[in-house]
Design a protein around this motif. Structure first.
Motif, PDB file in Angstrom:
ATOM      1  N   GLU A   1       9.528  17.207   4.357  1.00 16.45           N
ATOM      2  CA  GLU A   1      10.595  16.211   4.234  1.00 16.45           C
ATOM      3  C   GLU A   1      10.177  15.038   3.342  1.00 16.45           C
ATOM      4  N   LEU A   2       8.876  14.893   3.117  1.00 18.58           N
ATOM      5  CA  LEU A   2       8.405  13.847   2.213  1.00 18.58           C
ATOM      6  C   LEU A   2       8.652  14.273   0.765  1.00 18.58           C
ATOM      7  N   THR A   3       8.997  13.297  -0.075  1.00 12.00           N
ATOM      8  CA  THR A   3       9.264  13.571  -1.484  1.00 12.00           C
ATOM      9  C   THR A   3       8.278  12.807  -2.361  1.00 12.00           C
ATOM     10  N   GLU A   4       8.414  13.020  -3.669  1.00 13.09           N
ATOM     11  CA  GLU A   4       7.531  12.315  -4.609  1.00 13.09           C
ATOM     12  C   GLU A   4       7.669  10.800  -4.483  1.00 13.09           C
ATOM     13  N   ASP A   5       8.862  10.335  -4.062  1.00 18.23           N
ATOM     14  CA  ASP A   5       9.064   8.897  -3.887  1.00 18.23           C
ATOM     15  C   ASP A   5       8.258   8.338  -2.725  1.00 18.23           C
ATOM     16  N   ASP A   6       7.696   9.211  -1.878  1.00 18.51           N
ATOM     17  CA  ASP A   6       6.858   8.756  -0.763  1.00 18.51           C
ATOM     18  C   ASP A   6       5.402   8.585  -1.162  1.00 18.51           C
ATOM     19  N   ILE A   7       5.093   8.936  -2.389  1.00 17.12           N
ATOM     20  CA  ILE A   7       3.731   8.745  -2.900  1.00 17.12           C
ATOM     21  C   ILE A   7       3.708   7.466  -3.719  1.00 17.12           C
TER      22      ILE A   7
ATOM     23  N   GLU B   1       9.866   2.912   6.917  1.00 13.09           N
ATOM     24  CA  GLU B   1      11.025   2.393   6.181  1.00 13.09           C
ATOM     25  C   GLU B   1      10.637   1.209   5.307  1.00 13.09           C
ATOM     26  N   GLU B   2       9.802   0.321   5.844  1.00  8.55           N
ATOM     27  CA  GLU B   2       9.363  -0.845   5.058  1.00  8.55           C
ATOM     28  C   GLU B   2       8.501  -0.416   3.878  1.00  8.55           C
ATOM     29  N   ALA B   3       7.613   0.539   4.122  1.00  8.48           N
ATOM     30  CA  ALA B   3       6.755   1.035   3.032  1.00  8.48           C
ATOM     31  C   ALA B   3       7.600   1.701   1.952  1.00  8.48           C
ATOM     32  N   LYS B   4       8.623   2.431   2.377  1.00  6.00           N
ATOM     33  CA  LYS B   4       9.503   3.130   1.439  1.00  6.00           C
ATOM     34  C   LYS B   4      10.263   2.135   0.565  1.00  6.00           C
ATOM     35  N   LYS B   5      10.784   1.077   1.185  1.00  5.78           N
ATOM     36  CA  LYS B   5      11.534   0.068   0.432  1.00  5.78           C
ATOM     37  C   LYS B   5      10.666  -0.613  -0.621  1.00  5.78           C
ATOM     38  N   ALA B   6       9.414  -0.819  -0.298  1.00  5.45           N
ATOM     39  CA  ALA B   6       8.509  -1.545  -1.200  1.00  5.45           C
ATOM     40  C   ALA B   6       7.960  -0.665  -2.319  1.00  5.45           C
ATOM     41  N   ASN B   7       8.168   0.647  -2.218  1.00  8.23           N
ATOM     42  CA  ASN B   7       7.593   1.578  -3.200  1.00  8.23           C
ATOM     43  C   ASN B   7       8.617   1.910  -4.278  1.00  8.23           C
ATOM     44  N   LEU B   8       8.273   1.684  -5.528  1.00  6.91           N
ATOM     45  CA  LEU B   8       9.200   1.988  -6.618  1.00  6.91           C
ATOM     46  C   LEU B   8       9.429   3.498  -6.718  1.00  6.91           C
ATOM     47  N   PRO B   9      10.674   3.926  -6.977  1.00  7.39           N
ATOM     48  CA  PRO B   9      10.970   5.362  -7.052  1.00  7.39           C
ATOM     49  C   PRO B   9      10.426   6.011  -8.311  1.00  7.39           C
ATOM     50  N   LYS B  10      10.264   7.324  -8.261  1.00 10.38           N
ATOM     51  CA  LYS B  10       9.628   8.081  -9.349  1.00 10.38           C
ATOM     52  C   LYS B  10      10.411   8.034 -10.648  1.00 10.38           C
TER      53      LYS B  10
ATOM     54  N   ASN C   1       1.904   2.504   1.502  1.00  5.85           N
ATOM     55  CA  ASN C   1       1.902   3.917   1.137  1.00  5.85           C
ATOM     56  C   ASN C   1       2.860   4.669   2.074  1.00  5.85           C
ATOM     57  N   PRO C   2       4.086   5.003   1.602  1.00  7.37           N
ATOM     58  CA  PRO C   2       5.074   5.631   2.493  1.00  7.37           C
ATOM     59  C   PRO C   2       4.594   6.915   3.159  1.00  7.37           C
ATOM     60  N   ALA C   3       3.867   7.753   2.425  1.00 10.33           N
ATOM     61  CA  ALA C   3       3.388   9.012   3.013  1.00 10.33           C
ATOM     62  C   ALA C   3       2.467   8.732   4.196  1.00 10.33           C
ATOM     63  N   LEU C   4       1.551   7.785   4.023  1.00 10.07           N
ATOM     64  CA  LEU C   4       0.645   7.432   5.116  1.00 10.07           C
ATOM     65  C   LEU C   4       1.398   6.727   6.243  1.00 10.07           C
ATOM     66  N   ALA C   5       2.321   5.827   5.881  1.00 12.01           N
ATOM     67  CA  ALA C   5       3.087   5.113   6.904  1.00 12.01           C
ATOM     68  C   ALA C   5       3.914   6.081   7.739  1.00 12.01           C
ATOM     69  N   TYR C   6       4.413   7.147   7.110  1.00 12.94           N
ATOM     70  CA  TYR C   6       5.195   8.166   7.824  1.00 12.94           C
ATOM     71  C   TYR C   6       4.366   8.767   8.958  1.00 12.94           C
ATOM     72  N   TYR C   7       3.106   9.031   8.684  1.00 17.42           N
ATOM     73  CA  TYR C   7       2.225   9.649   9.679  1.00 17.42           C
ATOM     74  C   TYR C   7       1.721   8.618  10.692  1.00 17.42           C
TER      75      TYR C   7
END
Length: 409
Positions: free
Chosen positions: A21-27, A116-125, A98-104
Motif C-alpha cells: 500500500e506504500l507508494t513512491e511518495d512514501d519515500i 499522516e504528518e510525515a506524508k504531508k511534509a514529504n514532497l511528492p515524486k 520519513n513516511p515509510a518509516l512513520a507508517y511502521y
C-alpha cells in the motif's frame, strides 16, 4: 551519523517492500532520488553500496545486524527486528520525516510519530527531476512520442529559475492561484460532487506582462512538472500531422500527470481558423478544441494554461473553453512598486522607488527588468557594484528611447 543514515536506508527499503500500500511518495525525496530506475521505483528495492555512499558516506563500522555482500555489493539487514529497535532509540526525528518509516513506527512502542504528518511534509515524486526523466525515457520508447517531445519543453519544478515569491501579482491574480491550490488538494471531493471542469486558465495581456513567468512560477509553487509548448511549433507543414501533434501533446500531459500544460502563442488558433483552404486545418482546430474540452485538473490532474498577447483574435468558441480568464495588463503603480522591490532586493544602493514608479508609467515587468539590467551593467563597466538612483533614472530614459524606436517602425 553515517550508521544511522545507513539503517534508515535499509529500513525504508525493507518496509516499502513489505507493504504494497506504500507508494513512491512514501519515500523521502532525498532517498527516492537515489532509487529511480526506468519508469520509477520497482519492488523489491535493493540497497547497493554506491547508493549508501551517496546517502550516508563511507561506512567505517556497520551495526551488527547489517551485512554487505562482497560479490553483489548489496547491503542487507540480517535481523529486521534488531534494526527496528536500534533505530527507534536513535532516529525518531528522522522517522517523523520519513513516511515509510512513520507508517511502521506509528504503532511501535508509544513513539510520538504520525504517518499522516510525515506524508504531508514529504514532497511528492512528480516534482522530482529524476522521476520526470524516468517517465520521459519510457515515453521515448515510442517513436511518435519521442518526436513530439522534441517540440515540447519539459521542466521539473527544480529546474524552474523563478520563485513564485519573486512574481508581482495583483490580489485578484493571487486569489485565482489560491483557488487552483485548493482544487489540487481537494480533487477527490470535487470529483465526488461532480465538479470536474476546473483548471483551464486563459492568460491574456501584452508581451512582457508576466504570463509565461507566472506559469513557470506556478510550476515551482505547486511542485508540478511543466510542459511548455508554442502552438505554432506543433502545426506541421504536412496538414494531416497537425491534428496528431495536438492529440499527442495532450496525451503526453495525461501520462505526466499531475502537471501543468502551458500552451503559448494561443492566438495562433485564430490564424488556423481563418484558413478555409483545407479541411485538414479545420480538423486541427476541432481537435484542439475537443482536446481542451476532454481534459481537466480534477479527473486528469492536468492544469491547462493558455496564453495570448492578442485576445481580440480569439472567437467565442475558444473563449468558452476556459473556466477562468486572467488578465495581465501593463502593471499599475502598486504592481510596478512590487516589481522594483523584487528586482532591487539583492542589489546594494540607495533608491527612491516612488520616483522610479512614477517614471515608468506604461512599463511592463519585462521593461523594468531591462531597466535594472542596464543600470547594473553600466555600473559594472565603471567598476561599481553599488547602484545609485541616478543609475536607474538614466536607465529608464534609455529604455524609453528604445521603446519609442520600436514603435516608430
Amino acid at each position: 551519523m553515517s550508521a544511522v543514515r545507513l539503517v534508515e536506508l535499509l529500513l525504508t527499503a525493507e518496509i516499502f517492500n513489505r507493504y504494497e500500500e506504500l507508494t513512491e511518495d512514501d519515500i523521502p525525496k532525498e532517498i527516492r532520488k537515489l532509487l529511480y530506475n526506468r519508469g520509477g521505483i520497482r519492488r523489491p528495492v535493493t540497497i547497493k553500496e554506491d547508493v549508501v555512499i551517496k546517502y550516508a558516506g563511507k561506512i567505517e563500522q556497520k551495526p551488527p545486524f547489517v551485512d554487505l555482500n562482497a560479490f553483489s555489493k548489496q547491503y542487507i539487514l540480517t535481523s529486521f527486528d534488531l534494526a527496528v529497535k536500534w533505530f527507534a532509540s536513535r532516529g525518531v526525528e528522522r522517522i517523523k520525516k520519513n513516511p515509510a518509516l512513520a507508517y511502521y513506527y506509528q504503532n511501535y512502542d508509544s513513539l510520538d510519530v504520525s504517518y499522516e504528518e510525515a506524508k504531508k511534509a514529504n514532497l511528492p515524486k512528480h516534482g522530482d527531476r529524476e522521476w520526470l526523466r524516468s517517465v520521459i525515457e519510457e515515453l521515448e520508447k515510442s517513436e511518435d512520442a519521442k518526436e513530439m517531445l522534441s517540440l515540447v519543453r519539459v521542466m521539473s519544478p527544480e529546474e524552474i529559475p523563478v520563485d513564485f515569491k519573486d512574481v508581482a501579482l495583483s490580489e485578484e491574480q493571487l486569489e485565482e492561484v489560491r483557488k487552483i491550490e485548493i482544487a489540487l488538494e481537494e480533487r477527490a471531493f470535487l470529483r465526488k460532487i461532480g465538479l470536474s471542469d476546473i483548471g483551464k486558465l486563459l492568460f491574456i495581456g501584452p508581451p512582457g506582462t508576466g504570463k509565461t513567468t507566472t506559469a513557470r512560477a506556478l510550476s515551482k509553487k505547486l511542485y508540478l512538472p511543466l510542459l511548455e509548448v508554442k502552438l505554432s511549433m506543433i502545426t506541421s507543414q504536412y496538414l494531416g500531422e497537425t491534428s496528431k501533434n495536438i492529440e499527442k501533446v495532450f496525451e503526453i500531459a495525461r501520462k505526466m500527470n499531475p502537471c501543468i500544460l502551458f500552451i503559448d502563442e494561443f492566438d495562433y488558433v485564430a490564424k488556423m481558423r481563418t484558413s478555409d483552404e483545407h479541411a485538414a486545418i479545420k480538423r486541427a482546430v476541432n481537435t484542439l478544441l475537443k482536446s481542451i474540452d476532454d481534459i481537466n485538473l480534477v479527473e486528469d490532474g492536468v492544469l491547462l494554461i493558455a496564453a495570448t498577447n492578442h485576445p481580440s483574435l480569439l472567437d467565442p468558441a475558444v473563449w468558452r473553453r476556459f473556466d477562468k480568464v486572467i488578465e495581465f495588463p501593463e502593471p499599475a503603480e502598486k504592481i510596478r512598486m512590487k516589481i522594483f522591490q523584487i528586482f532591487l532586493a539583492r542589489i546594494d544602493g540607495d533608491f527612491n522607488i516612488d520616483e522610479l514608479v512614477e517614471l515608468t508609467d506604461g512599463f511592463t515587468g519585462a521593461d523594468i527588468k531591462l531597466v535594472v539590467r542596464e543600470a547594473v551593467l553600466k555600473a559594472l563597466l565603471e567598476g561599481r557594484k553599488r547602484l545609485s538612483q541616478h543609475d536607474l533614472v538614466e536607465a529608464i530614459q534609455e529604455v524609453k528611447e528604445r521603446l519609442k524606436l520600436k514603435t516608430s517602425y
